[in-house]
Design an enzyme around this catalytic site. Structure first.
Site, PDB file in Angstrom:
ATOM      1  N   GLY A 163      45.088  29.944  36.797  1.00 46.61           N
ATOM      2  CA  GLY A 163      46.055  30.957  36.501  1.00 46.61           C
ATOM      3  C   GLY A 163      46.904  30.910  37.934  1.00 46.61           C
ATOM      4  CG  HIS A 300      37.233  43.426  46.081  1.00 51.33           C
ATOM      5  ND1 HIS A 300      36.468  43.818  45.014  1.00 51.33           N
ATOM      6  CD2 HIS A 300      38.387  42.452  45.897  1.00 51.33           C
ATOM      7  CE1 HIS A 300      37.509  43.331  44.161  1.00 51.33           C
ATOM      8  NE2 HIS A 300      38.529  42.589  44.561  1.00 51.33           N
TER       9      HIS A 300
END
Length: 335
Positions: A163, A300
């Site tokens: 994507g 993260h």
């Protein structure tokens, strides 16, 4: 729309970058209350804070379920999440109540792709190990095979999910001299031609042991978290990889079965892994993965550049205002 002279209430589950706060404070349509901390809002404070709110601005770490929606009550018009992911939102419940949802796709694509490439290189070339050896006195002299890793030049890279972010990662990897780029997903992508990407097989098809993705020297996971991708990278997955292969995940922690990954790394089934996402987050400091030298875990930080976080905050604020006023939202989730 707001009634004359009355501001609509919005609740923010965290401090956000000033770019977003400025937009909300100068809009003149809402009264902002927030959990004034860099740490996640406790559940009881979240339930208290949303009471009577017309708008909610939340983060990926906030579970927005029926209980939260019930606590907010019928005034709630819009939920704006400062994230590209939305698996923390109970979308069925939200849709049932006619609440609009805003999110922040596209703006973090480049930052996340850059971080993924950095993580891949750090893992493959054993950079954290090298830094540690310099600090602890392990660096004695030059040795022919000491801290040797794996290079991208002439390699085969497999990308799971081509994507926006997957494609941005592929574009950045190709100049390193990658020989072959394979990808998997629901369907073949026309834009893959830009990086000479070869479509493998359906991402969820376990019936083909010769699935070309498994010939990759590097496998990068950049798919979204769905019921189909939950636990996708498991024992069967790792058992098909080369024992010299490097695995990198910057998508969602739950795509990986971490127990199976630990086994694959500790047994030598695969060479190394780099993770920017885990389950849970934060990963407990006594987690087995953190005992392994061949596993690099980051907290993260895929989108963690000042510029990207500022743009995300501004977009979240604009989405919130659009939802409050019944106008267009720059990035509205259609579901």
């Amino acid at each position: 729309m707001q009634t004359a002279g009355k501001l609509m209430k919005v609740f923010l589950t965290r401090r956000i970058p000033p770019e977003g706060m400025k937009i909300l404070s100068t809009a003149g349509v809402c009264e902002v209350s927030l959990w004034d901390s860099d740490e996640p809002v406790p559940r009881e404070e979240l339930l208290k804070g949303v009471q009577g709110a017309h708008g909610l601005l939340c983060l990926l770490s906030d579970k927005i379920d029926a209980e939260v929606l019930d606590a907010a009550g019928p005034n709630l018009k819009v939920i704006s999440t400062l994230s590209v992911g939305f698996d923390h939102l109970a979308l069925d419940e939200i849709k049932k109540r006619g609440i609009r949802v805003g999110y922040t796709p596209d703006v973090l694509t480049d930052a996340t792709a850059e971080l993924t490439v950095a993580l891949l290189l750090a893992t493959a070339r054993r950079l954290p190990e090298g830094v540690e050896e310099v600090k602890n006195g392990g660096w004695s002299s030059w040795k022919p095979l000491w801290l040797c890793g794996y290079g991208l030049s002439g390699s085969t890279v497999g990308v799971i999910g081509l994507g926006r972010i997957g494609m941005a990662i592929a574009r950045r990897l190709m100049p390193f001299g990658v020989k072959r780029l394979l990808y998997s997903g629901r369907t073949a992508k026309a834009h893959a031609a830009e990086v000479n990407g070869e479509f493998g097989l359906h991402i969820f098809d376990y019936l083909f042991p010769l699935f070309p993705l498994y010939s990759s020297d590097f496998i990068v996971v950049s798919c979204s978290l769905t019921p189909e991708t939950q636990g996708l990278c498991d024992k069967a997955f790792f058992s098909k990889m080369k024992n010299t292969a490097v695995f990198v995940n910057s998508s969602r922690g739950a795509v990986v079965n971490q127990e199976d990954l630990y086994e694959a790394l500790s047994s030598g089934q695969i060479a190394a892994a780099g993770l920017d996402v885990t389950t849970p987050e934060p990963l407990p400091t006594n987690h087995p993965l953190l005992t392994l030298k061949n596993c690099v875990v980051l907290p993260h930080i895929g989108s963690a550049t000042y510029s990207t976080r500022g743009i995300m905050a501004a977009l979240s604020a604009q989405n919130l205002l659009g939802g409050l006023q019944g106008t267009d939202m720059p990035s509205e989730l259609t579901y």
